[in-house]
Scaffold this motif. Structure first.
Motif, PDB file in Angstrom:
ATOM      1  N   THR A 128      29.314 -32.608  -7.553  1.00 13.21           N
ATOM      2  CA  THR A 128      29.484 -31.501  -8.486  1.00 13.21           C
ATOM      3  C   THR A 128      30.898 -30.921  -8.402  1.00 13.21           C
ATOM      4  O   THR A 128      31.526 -30.623  -9.426  1.00 13.21           O
ATOM      5  CB  THR A 128      28.408 -30.426  -8.200  1.00 13.21           C
ATOM      6  N   ALA A 149      24.408 -31.230 -17.182  1.00 12.82           N
ATOM      7  CA  ALA A 149      23.769 -30.871 -15.911  1.00 12.82           C
ATOM      8  C   ALA A 149      22.499 -31.684 -15.695  1.00 12.82           C
ATOM      9  O   ALA A 149      21.378 -31.157 -15.716  1.00 12.82           O
ATOM     10  CB  ALA A 149      23.472 -29.374 -15.883  1.00 12.82           C
ATOM     11  N   VAL A 158      21.995 -26.700 -11.240  1.00 14.47           N
ATOM     12  CA  VAL A 158      22.464 -26.387 -12.590  1.00 14.47           C
ATOM     13  C   VAL A 158      23.417 -25.195 -12.533  1.00 14.47           C
ATOM     14  O   VAL A 158      24.507 -25.221 -13.122  1.00 14.47           O
ATOM     15  CB  VAL A 158      21.277 -26.122 -13.550  1.00 14.47           C
ATOM     16  N   ASP A 159      23.019 -24.178 -11.766  1.00 17.87           N
ATOM     17  CA  ASP A 159      23.869 -22.983 -11.640  1.00 17.87           C
ATOM     18  C   ASP A 159      25.256 -23.329 -11.117  1.00 17.87           C
ATOM     19  O   ASP A 159      26.260 -22.784 -11.558  1.00 17.87           O
ATOM     20  CB  ASP A 159      23.241 -21.968 -10.673  1.00 17.87           C
ATOM     21  N   VAL A 162      27.213 -24.755 -13.821  1.00  8.37           N
ATOM     22  CA  VAL A 162      27.540 -23.694 -14.785  1.00  8.37           C
ATOM     23  C   VAL A 162      28.755 -22.912 -14.291  1.00  8.37           C
ATOM     24  O   VAL A 162      29.686 -22.618 -15.052  1.00  8.37           O
ATOM     25  CB  VAL A 162      26.330 -22.748 -15.008  1.00  8.37           C
ATOM     26  N   SER A 165      31.792 -24.814 -14.931  1.00  6.58           N
ATOM     27  CA  SER A 165      32.137 -24.845 -16.358  1.00  6.58           C
ATOM     28  C   SER A 165      32.823 -23.548 -16.760  1.00  6.58           C
ATOM     29  O   SER A 165      33.716 -23.544 -17.610  1.00  6.58           O
ATOM     30  CB  SER A 165      30.902 -25.123 -17.213  1.00  6.58           C
ATOM     31  N   GLU A 166      32.417 -22.444 -16.106  1.00 13.96           N
ATOM     32  CA  GLU A 166      33.050 -21.154 -16.408  1.00 13.96           C
ATOM     33  C   GLU A 166      34.449 -21.060 -15.806  1.00 13.96           C
ATOM     34  O   GLU A 166      35.387 -20.606 -16.452  1.00 13.96           O
ATOM     35  CB  GLU A 166      32.169 -19.998 -15.905  1.00 13.96           C
ATOM     36  N   ILE A 172      28.977 -26.701 -21.328  1.00 16.88           N
ATOM     37  CA  ILE A 172      28.017 -27.434 -20.510  1.00 16.88           C
ATOM     38  C   ILE A 172      26.710 -27.547 -21.292  1.00 16.88           C
ATOM     39  O   ILE A 172      26.324 -26.628 -22.009  1.00 16.88           O
ATOM     40  CB  ILE A 172      27.806 -26.714 -19.153  1.00 16.88           C
ATOM     41  N   LYS A 174      22.681 -28.080 -20.725  1.00 18.52           N
ATOM     42  CA  LYS A 174      21.699 -27.998 -19.635  1.00 18.52           C
ATOM     43  C   LYS A 174      20.302 -27.759 -20.183  1.00 18.52           C
ATOM     44  O   LYS A 174      20.131 -27.363 -21.335  1.00 18.52           O
ATOM     45  CB  LYS A 174      22.087 -26.879 -18.674  1.00 18.52           C
ATOM     46  N   THR A 188      23.539 -34.254 -23.935  1.00 16.38           N
ATOM     47  CA  THR A 188      24.967 -34.054 -23.658  1.00 16.38           C
ATOM     48  C   THR A 188      25.828 -35.011 -24.491  1.00 16.38           C
ATOM     49  O   THR A 188      26.780 -34.575 -25.135  1.00 16.38           O
ATOM     50  CB  THR A 188      25.271 -34.249 -22.149  1.00 16.38           C
TER      51      THR A 188
END
Ligand SMILES: Nc1nc2c(ncn2[C@@H]2O[C@H](COP(=O)(O)OP(=O)(O)OP(=O)(O)O)[C@@H](O)[C@H]2O)c(=O)[nH]1
Ligand SMILES: [Mg+2]
Length: 317
Positions: A128, A149, A158-159, A162, A165-166, A172, A174, A188
């Motif tokens: 990741t 994700a 997933v978090d 995320v 991605s931020e 993203i 998901k 995706t």
């Protein structure tokens, strides 16, 4: 821009030097000890050198190759002194790396749009994190990136993506935890095509190579993406944790047997003395080591360059 022609920026080289600090320190201390009191490279010195390369996680068969090359050199250039040993060793290792398959020109095949990367590997190797770093690299080259994700196995997975991605500022795709990873991958690539993205990077759950169901899941993810893009994924990037040394070799052996891995990333080279593993992995698998991870930050991912790597590995501290 071929990888070996790419001129490293000063900051990149410094970060590589720093990342390999522990590996090169151990390596040099040992080499100096091996040649103490010797004026020429004889059997004894070669035996010691062999032990040092093995201890530096270069791996047995690559070590033998290197020793044979040094033997030939020494036989040819009679009375090679021990002060020249590190120069010869450096040249032979660089030569070996250049003969191995490498990433070719540039980062990705730009004729594929979107270029789809599926990232695989065992738990905790840095998949990741590497995706976050890659997204940053592509974005700073002006490319549009979409993350997928498809690690739906762990609640936090997933978090975590995320958050990346931020940080990087890329979209993203998901679904909820526990949903079908293949379905996330499908969404995706579909979204990437619709939005004319340049690069898609799919995160997958960590898995052990001996868990058949999980390995089969990768095949399913691939098949489903191919419904949208017939030749996807263009890259199956196997992430290996360099700090695990010989274990990384084992993982590479099993994963490459089970899936069509066509690129490798070796992470966590900072903070380990096992950097020699990259030399062995590059030599043992006919798959290019494309990236190396030298820290936890977004900027701590480099395109692997054999000559620069050897130069940093041999740096006297
Ligand atoms: N020092 C260092 N740490 C790294 C590097 N790459 C990843 N890490 C750290 O390794 C840990 C695991 O990284 P993840 O990216 O979560 O690994 P993963 O493969 O996605 O793990 P799973 O999703 O659980 O399979 C994190 O604490 C990362 O910050 C690196 O190059 N250097
Ligand atoms: Mg992960």
């Amino acid at each position: 821009m071929s990888w070996y022609k790419k001129i490293f920026k000063k900051e990149e080289k410094e970060s590589l030097d720093k990342g390999l600090e522990k590996s090169s320190q151990g390596f040099f201390d040992k080499i100096s000890k091996a040649v103490v009191g010797k004026s020429t490279v004889d059997e004894d010195v070669l035996d010691n050198l062999e032990e040092i390369l093995i201890a530096s996680d270069v791996g047995a068969s690559t070590t033998i190759k290197i020793i044979e090359r040094i033997e030939q050199r020494v036989a040819r250039d009679k009375f090679v002194g021990t002060d020249e040993l590190d120069k010869i060793l450096r040249e032979e290792i660089t030569g070996l790396l250049l003969e191995n398959p490498h990433a070719g020109s540039g980062n990705i095949d730009e004729t594929k749009k979107p270029y789809v990367i599926m990232v695989v590997g065992v738990n905790g190797v840095g998949k990741t994190t590497t995706i976050g770093k890659l997204a940053h690299q592509f974005k700073s080259e002006g490319k549009n990136v979409v993350l997928g994700a498809a690690d739906t196995f762990r609640a936090a997975a997933v978090d975590q993506l995320v958050i990346w991605s931020e940080i990087v500022g890329v979209p993203i795709v998901k679904q909820n935890m526990g949903s079908d990873p293949a379905s996330v991958a499908f969404d995706t690539v579909q979204s990437a095509v619709a939005n004319k993205a340049d690069v898609v990077i799919i995160d997958t759950a960590g898995r052990l190579h001996n868990k058949i169901n999980l390995m089969n899941e990768l095949t399913k993810i691939k098949k489903v993406m191919q419904k949208v893009i017939p030749d996807a994924p263009h890259e199956i990037l196997l992430v290996l944790d360099g700090s695990t040394g010989q274990n990384a070799f084992e993982q590479a052996k099993h994963f490459t047997a089970a899936t069509e891995v066509n690129a490798l990333a070796v992470t966590k080279l900072d903070g380990t003395a096992k950097g020699g593993v990259v030399i062995g992995i590059s030599d043992q698998f006919q798959i290019p080591v494309k990236y190396i991870g030298v820290g936890e930050k977004m900027t701590d991912l480099q395109l692997f360059n054999g000559a620069e790597f050897v130069d940093s590995f041999f740096k006297k501290r």
